[in-house]
Design an enzyme around this catalytic site. Structure first.
Site, PDB file in Angstrom:
ATOM      1  N   ARG A 121     -17.135 -19.231  20.143  1.00  0.00           N
ATOM      2  CA  ARG A 121     -18.103 -19.254  19.031  1.00  0.00           C
ATOM      3  C   ARG A 121     -19.541 -19.457  19.510  1.00  0.00           C
ATOM      4  NH1 ARG A 121     -14.058 -22.294  16.849  1.00  0.00           N
ATOM      5  NH2 ARG A 121     -12.780 -21.153  15.369  1.00  0.00           N
ATOM      6  N   LYS A 143     -31.473 -10.116  18.984  1.00  0.00           N
ATOM      7  CA  LYS A 143     -30.434  -9.179  18.542  1.00  0.00           C
ATOM      8  C   LYS A 143     -29.570  -8.799  19.737  1.00  0.00           C
ATOM      9  CE  LYS A 143     -32.705  -5.895  16.086  1.00  0.00           C
ATOM     10  NZ  LYS A 143     -32.702  -4.724  15.201  1.00  0.00           N
ATOM     11  N   GLU A 185     -42.285   2.470  24.334  1.00  0.00           N
ATOM     12  CA  GLU A 185     -42.218   1.272  23.464  1.00  0.00           C
ATOM     13  C   GLU A 185     -43.485   0.419  23.634  1.00  0.00           C
ATOM     14  OE1 GLU A 185     -39.744   1.109  21.308  1.00  0.00           O
ATOM     15  OE2 GLU A 185     -38.074   2.195  22.227  1.00  0.00           O
ATOM     16  N   LYS A 227     -44.121  -8.144  20.067  1.00  0.00           N
ATOM     17  CA  LYS A 227     -42.754  -8.319  19.552  1.00  0.00           C
ATOM     18  C   LYS A 227     -42.520  -9.772  19.143  1.00  0.00           C
ATOM     19  CE  LYS A 227     -38.070  -7.287  19.494  1.00  0.00           C
ATOM     20  NZ  LYS A 227     -36.974  -6.426  19.815  1.00  0.00           N
ATOM     21  N   GLU A 237     -34.700  -9.988  10.393  1.00  0.00           N
ATOM     22  CA  GLU A 237     -34.947  -8.586  10.056  1.00  0.00           C
ATOM     23  C   GLU A 237     -34.794  -8.315   8.563  1.00  0.00           C
ATOM     24  OE1 GLU A 237     -32.554  -5.727  12.174  1.00  0.00           O
ATOM     25  OE2 GLU A 237     -34.327  -4.523  12.571  1.00  0.00           O
ATOM     26  N   ARG A 241     -40.221  -7.160  10.086  1.00  0.00           N
ATOM     27  CA  ARG A 241     -39.733  -6.727  11.407  1.00  0.00           C
ATOM     28  C   ARG A 241     -39.548  -5.207  11.481  1.00  0.00           C
ATOM     29  NH1 ARG A 241     -35.589 -10.394  14.816  1.00  0.00           N
ATOM     30  NH2 ARG A 241     -34.964  -8.967  16.436  1.00  0.00           N
ATOM     31  N   ASN A 245     -39.954  -0.515  14.074  1.00  0.00           N
ATOM     32  CA  ASN A 245     -39.314   0.803  14.042  1.00  0.00           C
ATOM     33  C   ASN A 245     -40.322   1.938  13.927  1.00  0.00           C
ATOM     34  OD1 ASN A 245     -36.624   0.162  14.407  1.00  0.00           O
ATOM     35  ND2 ASN A 245     -36.404  -0.435  12.263  1.00  0.00           N
ATOM     36  N   HIS A 248     -39.455   5.392  14.939  1.00  0.00           N
ATOM     37  CA  HIS A 248     -38.009   5.431  15.149  1.00  0.00           C
ATOM     38  C   HIS A 248     -37.250   6.179  14.055  1.00  0.00           C
ATOM     39  CE1 HIS A 248     -38.844   2.816  18.446  1.00  0.00           C
ATOM     40  NE2 HIS A 248     -37.575   2.623  18.731  1.00  0.00           N
ATOM     41  N   HIS A 252     -34.725   8.593  15.773  1.00  0.00           N
ATOM     42  CA  HIS A 252     -33.270   8.553  15.602  1.00  0.00           C
ATOM     43  C   HIS A 252     -32.749   9.912  15.131  1.00  0.00           C
ATOM     44  CE1 HIS A 252     -33.498   3.903  15.178  1.00  0.00           C
ATOM     45  NE2 HIS A 252     -33.346   4.274  16.431  1.00  0.00           N
ATOM     46  N   HIS A 264     -34.032   8.005  24.754  1.00  0.00           N
ATOM     47  CA  HIS A 264     -34.583   7.271  23.616  1.00  0.00           C
ATOM     48  C   HIS A 264     -36.122   7.210  23.685  1.00  0.00           C
ATOM     49  CE1 HIS A 264     -34.895   4.391  20.375  1.00  0.00           C
ATOM     50  NE2 HIS A 264     -35.552   3.554  21.171  1.00  0.00           N
TER      51      HIS A 264
HETATM   52  N1  LIG Z   1     -31.462  -5.970  21.272  1.00  0.00           N
HETATM   53  C1  LIG Z   1     -32.560  -5.337  20.912  1.00  0.00           C
HETATM   54  O1  LIG Z   1     -33.379  -5.838  20.138  1.00  0.00           O
HETATM   55  C2  LIG Z   1     -32.824  -3.976  21.491  1.00  0.00           C
HETATM   56  C3  LIG Z   1     -34.092  -3.398  21.346  1.00  0.00           C
HETATM   57  C4  LIG Z   1     -34.314  -2.156  21.941  1.00  0.00           C
HETATM   58  C5  LIG Z   1     -33.306  -1.524  22.629  1.00  0.00           C
HETATM   59  N2  LIG Z   1     -32.086  -2.114  22.738  1.00  0.00           N
HETATM   60  C6  LIG Z   1     -30.987  -1.465  23.490  1.00  0.00           C
HETATM   61  O2  LIG Z   1     -31.387  -1.373  24.845  1.00  0.00           O
HETATM   62  C7  LIG Z   1     -30.660  -0.306  25.449  1.00  0.00           C
HETATM   63  C8  LIG Z   1     -31.602   0.483  26.351  1.00  0.00           C
HETATM   64  O3  LIG Z   1     -32.047  -0.384  27.374  1.00  0.00           O
HETATM   65  P1  LIG Z   1     -32.767   0.162  28.690  1.00  0.00           P
HETATM   66  O4  LIG Z   1     -33.737   1.201  28.328  1.00  0.00           O
HETATM   67  O5  LIG Z   1     -33.207  -1.029  29.439  1.00  0.00           O
HETATM   68  O6  LIG Z   1     -31.599   0.969  29.431  1.00  0.00           O
HETATM   69  P2  LIG Z   1     -30.464   0.489  30.465  1.00  0.00           P
HETATM   70  O7  LIG Z   1     -30.096  -0.910  30.267  1.00  0.00           O
HETATM   71  O8  LIG Z   1     -29.388   1.528  30.369  1.00  0.00           O
HETATM   72  O9  LIG Z   1     -31.190   0.652  31.875  1.00  0.00           O
HETATM   73  C9  LIG Z   1     -31.522   1.923  32.362  1.00  0.00           C
HETATM   74  C10 LIG Z   1     -30.974   2.148  33.783  1.00  0.00           C
HETATM   75  O10 LIG Z   1     -31.804   1.449  34.721  1.00  0.00           O
HETATM   76  C11 LIG Z   1     -31.004   0.592  35.531  1.00  0.00           C
HETATM   77  N3  LIG Z   1     -31.854  -0.520  35.904  1.00  0.00           N
HETATM   78  C12 LIG Z   1     -32.202  -1.583  35.135  1.00  0.00           C
HETATM   79  N4  LIG Z   1     -33.103  -2.331  35.774  1.00  0.00           N
HETATM   80  C13 LIG Z   1     -33.329  -1.774  36.975  1.00  0.00           C
HETATM   81  C14 LIG Z   1     -34.163  -2.099  38.083  1.00  0.00           C
HETATM   82  N5  LIG Z   1     -35.008  -3.125  38.040  1.00  0.00           N
HETATM   83  N6  LIG Z   1     -34.111  -1.299  39.163  1.00  0.00           N
HETATM   84  C15 LIG Z   1     -33.298  -0.204  39.181  1.00  0.00           C
HETATM   85  N7  LIG Z   1     -32.505   0.166  38.172  1.00  0.00           N
HETATM   86  C16 LIG Z   1     -32.529  -0.604  37.076  1.00  0.00           C
HETATM   87  C17 LIG Z   1     -29.849   0.268  34.635  1.00  0.00           C
HETATM   88  O11 LIG Z   1     -28.757  -0.273  35.333  1.00  0.00           O
HETATM   89  C18 LIG Z   1     -29.578   1.613  33.991  1.00  0.00           C
HETATM   90  O12 LIG Z   1     -28.892   2.445  34.871  1.00  0.00           O
HETATM   91  C19 LIG Z   1     -30.040   0.505  24.328  1.00  0.00           C
HETATM   92  O13 LIG Z   1     -28.667   0.272  24.288  1.00  0.00           O
HETATM   93  C20 LIG Z   1     -30.707  -0.058  23.073  1.00  0.00           C
HETATM   94  O14 LIG Z   1     -29.848  -0.008  21.944  1.00  0.00           O
HETATM   95  C21 LIG Z   1     -31.836  -3.327  22.192  1.00  0.00           C
HETATM   96 ZN   LIG Z   2     -36.793   1.946  20.599  1.00  0.00          ZN
END
Ligand SMILES: NC(=O)c1ccc[n+]([C@@H]2O[C@H](COP(=O)([O-])OP(=O)(O)OC[C@H]3O[C@@H](n4cnc5c(N)ncnc54)[C@H](O)[C@@H]3O)[C@@H](O)[C@H]2O)c1
Ligand SMILES: [Zn+2]
Length: 364
Positions: A121, A143, A185, A227, A237, A241, A245, A248, A252, A264
């Site tokens: 939990r 999130k 972003e 942010k 949210e 918040r 988006n 977005h 999307h 993305h």
């Molecule tokens: N929780 C939230 O509020 C929120 C907000 C925006 C996006 N997201 C989520 O985030 C995800 C996208 O995240 P992302 O863009 O970081 O992609 P990702 O986590 O897939 O990373 C991209 C690639 O880079 C690699 N990588 C990461 N750091 C590295 C480094 N320092 N050196 C070399 N390689 C590295 C990763 O292993 C991966 O292969 C999506 O799933 C999205 O839904 C969540």
């Molecule tokens: Zn985004």
């Protein structure tokens, strides 16, 4: 190291920002009163570069840290990976006081965060984001979640971290394409920011920042702060918040219609242009704003030409977005750089007009 404090309904947590944050994370965690067992969740891509300094720091601070690797990639952001994590947490005998430390990009942070939110939990959670996107976006705001076969981020929880550690040096190993995706972003945050300082600085230093694939700590700080301010004002949210988006609603739809083949960040770049164009056509923002957005995105190597899609299909795709409310689609539109608002009265013809007017590239 700089500290930004994020307050939320149940308390607050620090975002520690500065070079050398990664090896110092163990000491910082100990200062927060944690000790004993902890788990570093990472993947092979990130772990090969950055796990050792973190694990050494944890060891020096007296922790018994174990490293858990999960598979890399959005296709593994699912309940199967979460279930693997539970098994490993049990094998490592984690208890309610044992922190889970996510070392990786947004995919990893979302997955490990959801596992930490639900195991026993909820056990303590620490974010060490390693992509630009995760630093300015995914790691802040609480999130967490994973994808289902039916759609992205359909299962999740709000899980506030104990701390977030952002060490810009980890960006040295980030591929250029990932840096650019994060810049989309950052530019979005520049448009949302309550002053136009971030946007103007990104414009002034575009060549240096994009050539080095690095943002100076000051600009990273500013982008994160956008942010922080928004999520503090609306932690669950329920209203404001939604401004995060920006771009977005279009993005999307583009992602969906291209079968998620588009990155993305690229979809967001195009979405920002569409939102600016629509706002300009309404007379909401200055006529030159879309051109500035296009110019800035182009300077960071982001695409500025829309994918070849029928405008009516884009409009339809917007109605299948889970973030829509009832029968209306909400759009975030800029009034000016640094001033955006939420609109529920955008019509189909406005959307189609914006898309069609962008079919021929804007000059910047
Ligand atoms: N929780 C939230 O509020 C929120 C907000 C925006 C996006 N997201 C989520 O985030 C995800 C996208 O995240 P992302 O863009 O970081 O992609 P990702 O986590 O897939 O990373 C991209 C690639 O880079 C690699 N990588 C990461 N750091 C590295 C480094 N320092 N050196 C070399 N390689 C590295 C990763 O292993 C991966 O292969 C999506 O799933 C999205 O839904 C969540
Ligand atoms: Zn985004």
């Amino acid at each position: 190291m700089r500290t930004l404090t994020v307050t939320h309904p149940a308390g607050s947590y620090p975002i520690l920002l500065g070079e050398g944050g990664l090896p110092a994370a163990g000491e910082e965690l100990e200062k927060l009163g944690f000790q004993g067992r902890c788990a570093v969740v990472t993947n092979a891509t990130v772990g090969q570069h950055h796990a050792v300094p973190l694990l050494r720091g944890l060891d020096a601070a007296g922790f018994q840290a174990i490293r858990i690797d999960i598979p890399d990639g959005e296709q593994h952001k699912n309940l199967e990976t979460v279930s693997q994590l539970y098994n490993q947490f049990i094998a490592a005998r984690l208890d309610r006081r044992s922190p889970v430390i996510a070392l990786g990009g947004g995919v990893l942070g979302d997955t490990a965060g959801f596992a930490a939110a639900s195991f026993l939990r909820g056990i303590p959670f620490v974010q060490i984001p390693t992509t630009l996107l995760a630093m300015v976006d995914a790691s802040v705001g609480g999130k967490t979640g994973v994808d289902l076969p039916q759609g992205k981020n359909l299962v999740g929880a709000f899980k506030q971290p104990e701390m977030v550690v952002i060490d810009p040096l980890v960006l040295n190993t980030l591929p250029m394409t990932e840096f650019r995706a994060g810049m989309a972003e950052v530019i979005k945050h520049g448009l949302i920011d309550a002053t136009d300082h971030l946007f103007k600085t990104l414009e002034q230093h575009a060549r240096t920042y994009s050539q080095n694939a690095q943002l100076p700590v000051d600009q990273l700080h500013n982008a994160i702060n956008v942010k922080v301010r928004v999520v503090q004002a609306d932690p669950f949210e329920q209203g404001r918040r939604a401004v995060l988006n920006l771009g977005h609603t279009f993005a999307h739809a583009f992602e969906r219609l291209t079968g998620f083949q588009m990155r993305h960040g690229e979809a967001v770049a195009m979405g920002l242009i569409c939102a600016a164009q629509l706002a300009a056509a309404r007379g909401l923002c200055p006529a030159e704003l879309p051109g500035r957005v296009v110019g800035l995105l182009a300077n960071y190597g982001l695409p500025t030409q829309l994918p070849k899609l029928a405008a009516a299909d884009v409009w339809e795709a917007m109605f299948t977005d889970k973030k829509r409310q009832g029968n209306t689609v909400r759009f975030i539109l800029p009034r000016a750089i640094g001033d955006v608002d939420i609109f529920s009265d955008v019509t189909k013809s406005e959307v189609i007009h914006a898309l069609e007017s962008l079919a021929s590239p804007l000059s910047s």
